[in-house]
Design an enzyme around this catalytic site. Structure first.
Site, PDB file in Angstrom:
ATOM      1  N   THR A 133      45.586  44.376  37.745  1.00 16.16           N
ATOM      2  CA  THR A 133      44.479  45.331  37.809  1.00 16.16           C
ATOM      3  C   THR A 133      44.594  46.190  39.059  1.00 16.16           C
ATOM      4  O   THR A 133      45.071  45.722  40.111  1.00 16.16           O
ATOM      5  CB  THR A 133      43.123  44.601  37.794  1.00 16.16           C
ATOM      6  OG1 THR A 133      42.084  45.562  38.018  1.00 16.16           O
ATOM      7  CG2 THR A 133      43.012  43.533  38.869  1.00 16.16           C
TER       8      THR A 133
ATOM      9  N   SER B 193      36.190  41.054  43.904  1.00 16.23           N
ATOM     10  CA  SER B 193      35.456  40.028  43.146  1.00 16.23           C
ATOM     11  C   SER B 193      36.373  38.813  42.975  1.00 16.23           C
ATOM     12  O   SER B 193      37.594  38.917  43.157  1.00 16.23           O
ATOM     13  CB  SER B 193      35.067  40.547  41.753  1.00 16.23           C
ATOM     14  OG  SER B 193      36.205  40.570  40.896  1.00 16.23           O
TER      15      SER B 193
ATOM     16  N   TYR C 252      37.171  37.539  40.267  1.00 12.84           N
ATOM     17  CA  TYR C 252      38.089  37.885  39.170  1.00 12.84           C
ATOM     18  C   TYR C 252      39.289  38.667  39.705  1.00 12.84           C
ATOM     19  O   TYR C 252      40.446  38.313  39.471  1.00 12.84           O
ATOM     20  CB  TYR C 252      37.371  38.697  38.082  1.00 12.84           C
ATOM     21  CG  TYR C 252      38.331  39.626  37.370  1.00 12.84           C
ATOM     22  CD1 TYR C 252      39.296  39.105  36.502  1.00 12.84           C
ATOM     23  CD2 TYR C 252      38.336  41.007  37.615  1.00 12.84           C
ATOM     24  CE1 TYR C 252      40.230  39.941  35.893  1.00 12.84           C
ATOM     25  CE2 TYR C 252      39.249  41.843  37.013  1.00 12.84           C
ATOM     26  CZ  TYR C 252      40.197  41.307  36.155  1.00 12.84           C
ATOM     27  OH  TYR C 252      41.126  42.133  35.567  1.00 12.84           O
ATOM     28  N   HIS C 253      38.997  39.765  40.440  1.00  8.21           N
ATOM     29  CA  HIS C 253      40.098  40.581  40.948  1.00  8.21           C
ATOM     30  C   HIS C 253      41.007  39.741  41.853  1.00  8.21           C
ATOM     31  O   HIS C 253      42.220  39.905  41.857  1.00  8.21           O
ATOM     32  CB  HIS C 253      39.552  41.805  41.703  1.00  8.21           C
ATOM     33  CG  HIS C 253      38.953  42.857  40.804  1.00  8.21           C
ATOM     34  ND1 HIS C 253      37.601  42.964  40.563  1.00  8.21           N
ATOM     35  CD2 HIS C 253      39.529  43.849  40.066  1.00  8.21           C
ATOM     36  CE1 HIS C 253      37.372  43.978  39.723  1.00  8.21           C
ATOM     37  NE2 HIS C 253      38.519  44.534  39.412  1.00  8.21           N
TER      38      HIS C 253
ATOM     39  N   LYS D 182      43.644  37.814  40.074  1.00 10.01           N
ATOM     40  CA  LYS D 182      44.816  38.631  39.715  1.00 10.01           C
ATOM     41  C   LYS D 182      45.786  38.728  40.887  1.00 10.01           C
ATOM     42  O   LYS D 182      46.993  38.814  40.699  1.00 10.01           O
ATOM     43  CB  LYS D 182      44.368  40.042  39.319  1.00 10.01           C
ATOM     44  CG  LYS D 182      43.544  40.106  38.059  1.00 10.01           C
ATOM     45  CD  LYS D 182      44.444  39.951  36.848  1.00 10.01           C
ATOM     46  CE  LYS D 182      43.731  40.322  35.579  1.00 10.01           C
ATOM     47  NZ  LYS D 182      44.506  40.061  34.378  1.00 10.01           N
TER      48      LYS D 182
END
Ligand code: NAD
Ligand code: USQ
Length: 384
Positions: free
Chosen positions: A144, A179, A181-182, A185
């Protein structure tokens, strides 16, 4: 070429699996269907009702005579993944199979842990099976743009050349994700880079921006093939939400000042980018990074564009600046490179071409859809 699409029941994965199948690749989908489960837990749903994966695949086969194999299971389950890979023997693995919502990962500790375990362990399992049994297979992994955060210098594609105390080196670009989530990654990228360096695996990390749109040539072929379209405050992304909000007469939900700038791309370019990465694989030992977006916009500018396009269609569109439920810079420098995919031949669908399309092509029942109360982010505690 045999291509395994992990996460092929999801938004990007479904469109990509059909696109590749249509172009003659031998495709299999592997998915745990956990996204459907999370939707039920959160009481949210895609605006476009999606059929069970088995029905979708049967209709695809009936229409095109092109079979897509299905493996239902979780990639954090090593035995299942090992068995599935040995059965299909992929030459390329396209990995979309992660928990991909920043707000979901920031709900509480449980959701942060779930996100990171799901994403990091799944990818690690994959890397180990590739090392042991498929060392020549090309991993095309969805990363991302949010891995980079919003630095005050230009964003390169994965690496930056730095001079320090008279010496020079090309190093991984610094990561400042916003975040859990990020951040997952970023962990994935480090693990994949390590696997390429130490074990000679080949991988392409596609640092994708925010995807918009719903129709591709293949998903538009039949009602049963329709893709999902999220609009809620957890999985719905900026432009898709704004378009749906405009269509149902809900104010556009710009968070904070709206100066947050991100890379964006049409889902028709997502599928093409993946094909370009597959067709020209990374070399053994190479960890390649492509920034996968076609245009940069601030969310405020996007809202203004949707409002203008909506007005041209006779819709009354209001833009609302809400208190920002996220911790992020609302005014910042953002200039990211995206030349690698363009150099491979990507011909972008720019937003000006497709915005009206995506508004016009929304399912005709949208205005009747019960979207009330589902647009505001949970942490605002607001409701319409
Ligand atoms: P999605 O939630 O629609 O699809 C993800 C799919 O992966 C789901 O079908 C889910 O069931 C499956 N999955 C999740 N964890 C799994 C596991 N452990 N084992 C097997 N299957 C699993 O998400 P999406 O929007 O299609 O995103 C796909 C990928 O692209 C993600 O990795 C995401 O981070 C990345 N991405 C998405 C966007 C976007 O705007 N949608 C932008 C940039 C990057
Ligand atoms: N935003 C609004 N209003 C909304 C929704 C979002 O102003 O109604 C703002 C957010 O605050 C943020 C920006 O729009 O500044 C992008 O938010 P988003 O929800 O559209 O996207 P994001 O959370 O970044 O995540 C999405 C996907 C994720 C992917 C990422 C690419 O869910 O999987 O990794 O886009 S990127 O943003 O480039 O990191």
């Amino acid at each position: 070429m045999k291509v395994l699409v992990i996460g092929g029941d999801g938004y990007c994965g479904w469109a990509t699996a059909l696109y590749l199948s249509n172009r003659g690749y031998e495709v299999a989908i592997l998915d745990s269907l956990v996204r459907r489960h999370w939707d039920m837990e959160l009481c949210i749903e895609t605006l476009t009702p999606i059929a069970p994966i088995q029905q979708r695949l049967k209709r695809w086969h009936d229409l095109t005579q092109k079979p897509i194999q299905l493996f239902v299971g979780d990639i954090t389950n090593y035995e299942f993944l090992h068995k599935s890979l040995h059965q299909f023997e992929p030459e390329t693995i396209v990995h979309f199979g992660e928990q991909r919502s920043a707000p979901f990962s920031m709900i509480d500790r449980e959701h942060a842990v779930l996100t990171q375990v799901n994403n990091v362990v799944g990818t690690l399992n994959l890397l180990y099976i590739m090392k042991e049994s498929f060392p020549d297979c090309h991993l095309v992994k969805l990363g991302t743009m949010g891995e980079y955060g919003t630095p005050n210098i230009d964003i390169e594609e994965g690496y930056i050349t730095i001079e320090h105390n008279g010496r020079k080196d090309t190093l991984p670009y610094p990561k400042q994700p916003g975040s859990m989530y990020h951040l997952s990654k970023v962990h994935d990228s480090h693990n994949i880079h390590f696997a390429c360096k130490m074990w000679g695996l080949r991988a392409t990390d596609l640092n994708q921006g925010v995807v918009y749109g719903v129709l591709t040539e293949e998903t538009g072929l039949d009602e049963l093939l329709i893709n999902r379209l999220d609009y809620d405050g957890v999985f719905g992304t900026a432009l898709n939400r704004f378009c749906i909000q405009a269509a149902v007469g809900h104010p556009l939900t710009v968070y904070g000042k709206g100066g947050q700038t991100r890379g964006f791309l049409d889902i028709r370019d997502t599928v093409r980018c993946v094909e370009l990465a597959i067709a020209t694989p990374a070399n053994p030992g190479e960890f390649r990074v492509f920034n996968q977006f076609t245009e940069l916009f601030s969310v405020g500018d996007l809202a203004a564009m949707v409002a203008k396009a909506g007005s041209a269609m006779g819709l009354k569109v209001e833009v609302q600046n809400l208190e920002n439920p996220r911790i992020e810079k609302e005014e910042h420098y953002f200039n990211a490179k995206n030349t690698n995919l363009l150099n491979l031949g990507l011909q972008p669908h720019f937003l000006s071409d497709s915005l009206l399309d995506s508004l016009l092509n929304l399912p005709s029942n949208i205005r009747r859809a019960s979207t009330k109360g589902k647009f505001y982010p949970k942490s605002l505690g607001a409701d319409s």
